[in-house]
Enzyme design. Structure first.
Site, PDB file in Angstrom:
ATOM      1  CG  ASP A  13      -0.680  13.888  20.454  1.00 20.51           C
ATOM      2  OD1 ASP A  13      -1.238  12.798  20.648  1.00 20.51           O
ATOM      3  OD2 ASP A  13      -1.242  14.864  19.904  1.00 20.51           O
ATOM      4  CG  ASP A 109      -1.973   9.188  17.925  1.00 21.29           C
ATOM      5  OD1 ASP A 109      -1.738   8.419  18.872  1.00 21.29           O
ATOM      6  OD2 ASP A 109      -3.027   9.864  17.839  1.00 21.29           O
ATOM      7  CD  GLU A 110      -0.529  10.000  22.956  1.00 27.64           C
ATOM      8  OE1 GLU A 110      -0.450  10.974  23.739  1.00 27.64           O
ATOM      9  OE2 GLU A 110      -1.198   8.993  23.208  1.00 27.64           O
TER      10      GLU A 110
END
Length: 422
Positions: A13, A109-110
């Site tokens: 993350d 973003d992960e």
């Protein structure tokens, strides 16, 4: 953790992804509270991301920009640069791919990584995670946190509950430690639980993750049926499996290549649209975007859906209705005829504040039906030319005259991605 067929899964993350990129690109922002936000003059004026310094003032994602400024008058506000964020995300994916070819994008973003087969090449899981962390930081300026476990669900919770709060940004949650570490956590810490569900679970006497995990599944389903209704068995089982750390879903790199079930676009309008001609302009622009995407991806569709949300804001009305086409198509004019028919059938003449068009029932665009009364090849060739021009020179290179009126939003949207500035 990888013994006896156990997998080693990461959930990586990016911390405050958008603001981290802005601070990496602009060192003068480094020690300032910073947010990335939409245009405050429009309804999109909300916080998309807040850096850790801004969060110390109580500023949170999805908060209105005006409220954030009241909390922190010296707040630095940056407009989003979505294309740049996408490019950095792809760069981070490339770094992950240096360690494993099993990388699944979960969000911008992960990402999940299955490094089971990489341990013999790069070392133990924590060493791999630390090396990836440092490489991403040195090449992009983004700090990543990594949760490590034997499946995706546990890796996700390892990240959210512990890795995001650790100084190292890395946390290992072995399946053998679930009872000791995970079950003592409050239910709100479990993946998939929001504040509303938390309140429901507490009414059922389920206050911790362990309360759910230790309840026999049939008993938990009885509780859910009495509280949520007869069709809640699946929901109960999902939560029970999550609490017990059971997840057999593989890390699938091809996730983004899965054929879509539908192609659609929604638009929140900068003001309430009252006149039919204004709404028609928006519906035509949305139809063009949907059809262009369909042609680019190689699909035609047989079902058209129109979405509409109307004022008043305190008690909005609207509809989401669909209609099946006589023949599947991705031609703008054909679909727009159906869009208008649906809209005028169900519109209650209240001011429109949000609209959307979706094409579903997708199939390969080489399977289109021939029409003896229309030169479809000529129409398809014309749309291909306009699509090529837009691909090469931008969406604003050619547009309809109606889009240049006060109602039109095509020019404004041409410089945005997902409603935010590129």
């Amino acid at each position: 953790m990888n013994e006896r067929g156990k997998k080693t899964i990461f959930l990586a993350d990016c911390q405050s992804f958008y603001t981290s990129i802005e601070k990496a690109d602009n060192p003068e922002y480094q020690h300032k509270p910073l947010v990335v936000a939409g245009d405050p003059s429009l309804r999109s004026g909300i916080i998309l991301a807040a850096c850790p310094l801004a969060k110390k003032y109580g500023i949170s994602t999805a908060e209105r920009l005006g409220e954030a400024i009241r909390k922190c008058p010296d707040l630095t506000i940056v407009r989003p640069r979505m294309q740049h964020y996408i490019d950095v995300s792809l760069k981070i994916t490339e770094i992950y791919n240096e360690y494993t070819d099993l990388v699944e994008v979960f969000s911008i973003d992960e990402q999940f990584l299955d490094v089971t087969g990489s341990l013999s090449l790069f070392g133990d899981p924590v060493s791999i995670a630390s090396e990836i962390q440092q490489k991403v930081m040195s090449q992009t300026g983004v700090w990543i946190r990594i949760g490590i476990s034997s499946n995706k669900m546990l890796a996700k919770m390892a990240t959210d509950i512990w890795a995001k709060k650790n100084e190292s940004g890395i946390f290992v949650l072995p399946p053998s430690d679930i009872a000791a570490l995970l079950w003592s956590q409050p239910v709100r810490s479990m993946f998939g639980i929001g504040s509303r569900m938390e309140r429901h679970l507490e009414r059922l006497g389920l206050h911790s993750i362990g309360d759910i995990a230790r309840t026999p599944l049939p008993r938990l389903q009885d509780k859910f049926r009495s509280h949520f209704g007869k069709k809640s068995d699946i929901q109960a089982e999902v939560l029970w499996r999550t609490a017990n750390g059971l997840d057999h879903s593989p890390v699938k790199p091809e996730t983004l290549d899965t054929p879509p079930k539908s192609i659609g676009h929604m638009m929140t309008l900068p003001r309430d649209y009252v006149q039919p001609a204004e709404v028609e302009t928006i519906l035509l622009e949305l139809t063009e975007e949907v059809c262009r995407d369909s042609r680019r991806k190689g699909y035609i569709g047989s079902v058209v859906t129109v979405h509409c949300i109307c004022s008043p804001h305190e008690a909005p009305t609207g509809f989401s209705r669909q209609m099946k086409l006589h023949d599947p198509t991705n031609r703008t004019e054909k679909i727009y005829e159906t869009v208008k028919k649906i809209f005028y059938t169900f519109w209650n003449h209240m001011p429109v504040k949000r609209a959307g068009v979706t094409l579903s029932g997708l199939m390969d665009d080489q399977l289109y039906q021939l029409d003896f009364f229309e030169d479809q090849e000529r129409s398809r060739a014309l749309e291909k030319v306009t699509d090529t021009l837009k691909d090469r020179y931008g969406q604003a290179i050619i547009m309809r005259a109606s889009s240049l009126t006060n109602a039109g939003q095509a020019l404004e949207r041409s410089v945005k991605i997902g409603g935010h500035y590129k």
